[in-house]
Design an enzyme around this catalytic site. Structure first.
Site, PDB file in Angstrom:
ATOM      1  N   HIS A 251      77.146 -73.850 -10.358  1.00  0.00           N
ATOM      2  CA  HIS A 251      76.563 -75.216 -10.188  1.00  0.00           C
ATOM      3  C   HIS A 251      76.054 -75.766 -11.768  1.00  0.00           C
ATOM      4  CE1 HIS A 251      75.536 -75.447  -6.005  1.00  0.00           C
ATOM      5  NE2 HIS A 251      75.424 -73.993  -5.878  1.00  0.00           N
ATOM      6  N   ASP A 314      73.186 -68.897  -6.970  1.00  0.00           N
ATOM      7  CA  ASP A 314      73.894 -68.850  -5.684  1.00  0.00           C
ATOM      8  C   ASP A 314      75.290 -69.712  -5.903  1.00  0.00           C
ATOM      9  OD1 ASP A 314      72.726 -71.486  -6.511  1.00  0.00           O
ATOM     10  OD2 ASP A 314      72.918 -72.485  -4.480  1.00  0.00           O
ATOM     11  N   GLU A 315      75.913 -69.378  -4.945  1.00  0.00           N
ATOM     12  CA  GLU A 315      77.313 -70.061  -4.736  1.00  0.00           C
ATOM     13  C   GLU A 315      78.198 -70.116  -6.002  1.00  0.00           C
ATOM     14  OE1 GLU A 315      76.280 -73.248  -1.204  1.00  0.00           O
ATOM     15  OE2 GLU A 315      75.868 -73.826  -3.078  1.00  0.00           O
ATOM     16  N   ALA A 316      78.331 -68.769  -6.673  1.00  0.00           N
ATOM     17  CA  ALA A 316      79.033 -68.808  -7.884  1.00  0.00           C
ATOM     18  C   ALA A 316      80.524 -68.409  -7.525  1.00  0.00           C
ATOM     19  CB  ALA A 316      78.256 -67.675  -8.899  1.00  0.00           C
TER      20      ALA A 316
END
Length: 509
Positions: A251, A314-316
């Site tokens: 992100h 998150d969401e790496a």
């Protein structure tokens, strides 16, 4: 509407507020606010006087009464009392409200409790008390006693100002609304692929370039350091602590676009205005990455009085597992170096959560067993949990298929579904004492105005607030939906753009 001889409507019963109080004993004579009512702050504490001024400011427009604030002791009027024998056991945020014919007294051990008691008092007055012009009243508060303190210390709401930028005035409006329901943490998602929203002296292009757009390609924006201080000041005046988030290592496209050396190939990607996730990553092997992280966390820590910094995580998806673990192992000590504690999204539990770290769980029904077990194991080993299950607490999920705003990747989240769960039992196997509390995140891919925020937050936000505050024994959807329906006229008076969910028996307009 009744004619000239019609009886005044009954005062709101003490047990009809949100969040449900821990203990209510109704009965006795109601108190009526009148022309001569004073707001008394015995002892004249500075914080007490501020809260009294806040209450007077809320009630003067609708009542037309002067409501002078005085430090003189007395047994009549609205009495805001800090300390004293009656406040033992109420903790830092609890209060006692006693209403009778001569006075309403709110007592608390600490100013936050006094402020929360004022929010209860607001809900005990008729909805017209929230209007900005004279109304006829009467302004009655039912007799009896409330003794109240929160179930959880952490009761948060998150606002994503990265996907779409929201001004200081818009954030303040949301703070006003959060405070009504005793929310005490404002988590600001300050960076993402689409925008960097806080000006930092050490890396100025993060804001000026990385903050120059948003989802859909609008102008974006960012907070100067003075803007950020003003948000913190306003939040503190409403007894909310700001938890800033810089999401890492994924992100991060807004940062990567702003500074080429942060990229492994040394080339800055273009600014991003779409809504995909998982494609960006800081360059874990490069020393520049950790110079950047140190500078960002140092400046943010210096600006932020609260104890926690949120580092995302998150969401790496573009970061290998090994690199993710390496990155988190290097970054968490930086947070500690600047005197703060770590909060990360629950993927942090896939690395090595630092001592004192908290993991924010955003999984949902489709989250895999292995991922859940990883979080539960971390909780058993001392990591604290903040619960934000996406199919319960995410305020950006659509209510149903016809909702014009929001997303639906975690399913549709109606008002009952949002309310009807128990944080203490949600993650099977996690020790009850590991749960710090709850948070209602509001992601802004589809939201760009205050009206949009309100439509998605109301009527679901008060339910999450109740889960954080009220004892589990008070939890009952059939009772709650009636109390929630009674908030509708109050939101109408405040100009809140709420969704009139068919699950709630709203009064006719």
């Amino acid at each position: 509407m009744g004619g000239p001889g019609a009886a005044a409507p009954a005062a709101t019963p003490l047990d009809q507020v949100i969040p449900a109080p821990a203990s209510v004993r109704g009965g006795g004579e109601a108190y009526t606010l009148g022309e001569g009512t004073r707001i008394r702050v015995p002892g004249g504490s500075g914080e007490g006087k501020k809260i009294a001024g806040y209450l007077a400011g809320l009630l003067r427009p609708a009542t037309g009464y002067g409501l002078p604030v005085t430090t003189k002791d007395g047994r009549d009027g609205i009495v805001l009392r800090l300390g004293g024998s009656g406040t033992k056991g109420l903790g830092a945020e609890g209060y006692r409200l006693t209403s009778g014919g001569r006075a309403v007294t709110i007592s608390a051990a600490r100013p936050a409790g006094l402020f929360h008691g004022v929010q209860t008092l607001r809900q005990l007055l008729p909805p017209d008390a929230e209007r900005q012009r004279d109304r006829p009243g009467p302004w009655r508060i039912a007799g009896g006693t409330i003794a109240d303190s929160p179930r959880y210390a952490y009761r948060g709401a998150m606002l994503d100002v990265s996907r779409h930028f929201f001004t200081v005035a818009q954030v303040k409006r949301y703070i006003d609304q959060l405070a009504m329901y005793k929310i005490n943490k404002l988590h600001l998602h300050l960076s993402d692929d689409q925008g960097w929203r806080i000006a930092l002296k050490s890396w100025p292009r993060l804001a000026t370039y990385g903050g120059s757009t948003q989802v859909g390609g609008g102008p974006g924006g960012y907070y100067t350091q003075d803007d950020y201080r003003e948000i913190i000041r306003y939040a503190a005046a409403h007894y909310l602590t700001v938890v800033p988030e810089i999401d890492m290592p994924g992100h991060t496209n807004a940062a990567l676009a702003s500074y080429a050396p942060l990229n492994c190939n040394g080339q800055a990607p273009p600014l991003y205005t779409g809504t995909q996730v998982g494609f960006s990553s800081l360059c874990v092997p490069k020393k520049e990455t950790y110079e950047f992280v140190d500078d960002v966390l140092r400046e943010l820590a210096a600006l932020t009085p609260g104890r926690a910094l949120h580092i995302g995580g998150d969401e790496a998806h573009s970061t290998s597992h090994e690199d993710y673990v390496t990155f988190m192992d290097k970054v968490q000590p930086v947070v500690a170096k600047y005197g703060k504690s770590v909060i990360g999204w629950h993927q942090l539990t896939g690395a090595h959560p630092a001592k004192g770290a908290a993991a924010q769980y955003w999984g949902y029904d489709k989250t895999g067993t292995a991922e859940r077990n990883q979080v539960v194991d971390a909780a058993r080993n001392g990591t604290k949990l903040i619960l934000s299950p996406a199919d319960r607490a995410y305020l950006d999920m659509k209510y149903d298929k016809n909702t014009p705003l929001g997303l639906s990747w975690a399913g549709y989240v109606g008002v009952e579904r949002s309310y009807d769960w128990d944080p203490g039992r949600y993650l099977d196997g996690a020790p009850a004492e590991s749960v710090l509390g709850v948070e209602a995140p509001l992601w802004s891919e589809t939201l760009s105005t205050s009206a949009h925020i309100e439509y998605m937050a109301f009527p679901r936000l008060p339910g999450i607030a109740e889960l954080g505050w009220s004892p589990a024994s008070t939890h009952d959807w059939d009772d709650y939906k009636v109390r929630l329906a009674a908030q509708g006229p109050r939101w109408d008076a405040l100009g809140i753009n709420y969704y009139r969910s068919p699950e709630v028996p709203w009064p006719a307009k």
